[in-house]
Design a protein around this motif. Sequence first.
Motif, short mmCIF file in Angstrom:
data_model
loop_
_atom_site.label_atom_id
_atom_site.label_comp_id
_atom_site.label_asym_id
_atom_site.label_seq_id
_atom_site.Cartn_x
_atom_site.Cartn_y
_atom_site.Cartn_z
N GLU A 15 0.83 -1.21 0.00
CA GLU A 15 0.00 0.00 0.00
C GLU A 15 0.86 1.26 0.00
O GLU A 15 0.56 2.22 -0.70
N LYS A 16 1.92 1.23 0.76
CA LYS A 16 2.81 2.39 0.85
C LYS A 16 3.43 2.69 -0.52
O LYS A 16 3.49 3.84 -0.95
N ASP A 17 3.89 1.64 -1.20
CA ASP A 17 4.48 1.81 -2.52
C ASP A 17 3.45 2.29 -3.53
O ASP A 17 3.74 3.13 -4.39
N LEU A 18 2.22 1.77 -3.44
CA LEU A 18 1.16 2.20 -4.34
C LEU A 18 0.83 3.68 -4.15
O LEU A 18 0.62 4.41 -5.12
N LYS A 19 0.82 4.11 -2.90
CA LYS A 19 0.51 5.52 -2.63
C LYS A 19 1.60 6.44 -3.16
O LYS A 19 1.30 7.50 -3.72
N SER A 20 2.85 6.03 -3.04
CA SER A 20 3.93 6.86 -3.57
C SER A 20 3.92 6.84 -5.10
O SER A 20 4.18 7.86 -5.75
N GLU A 21 3.60 5.70 -5.70
CA GLU A 21 3.47 5.60 -7.16
C GLU A 21 2.32 6.47 -7.65
O GLU A 21 2.43 7.15 -8.68
N LEU A 22 1.22 6.48 -6.91
CA LEU A 22 0.06 7.30 -7.26
C LEU A 22 0.44 8.79 -7.25
O LEU A 22 0.10 9.53 -8.18
#
Length: 71
Positions: A15-22
Amino acid sequence: MKNIENLKKYRAMSEKDLKSELKSIKKDQLLASLKVGAGKEDNFSQIQKLRKNIARIKTLLAEKENGVLNG
């Protein structure tokens, strides 16, 4: 099938990586739309691709938060 590869990559992220990618993709989308608006670039399809990737990531985040995702 680049879209399927992107989806597999996004599903493997936390989730953390997805949020930074977003956040990164939203920044790229803003810059691309400003360039198109200023007439410096004619690549409208890039903006559409970025919007679709944003939607994919938001969907995956919602699935992970709701516990729907089986991975």
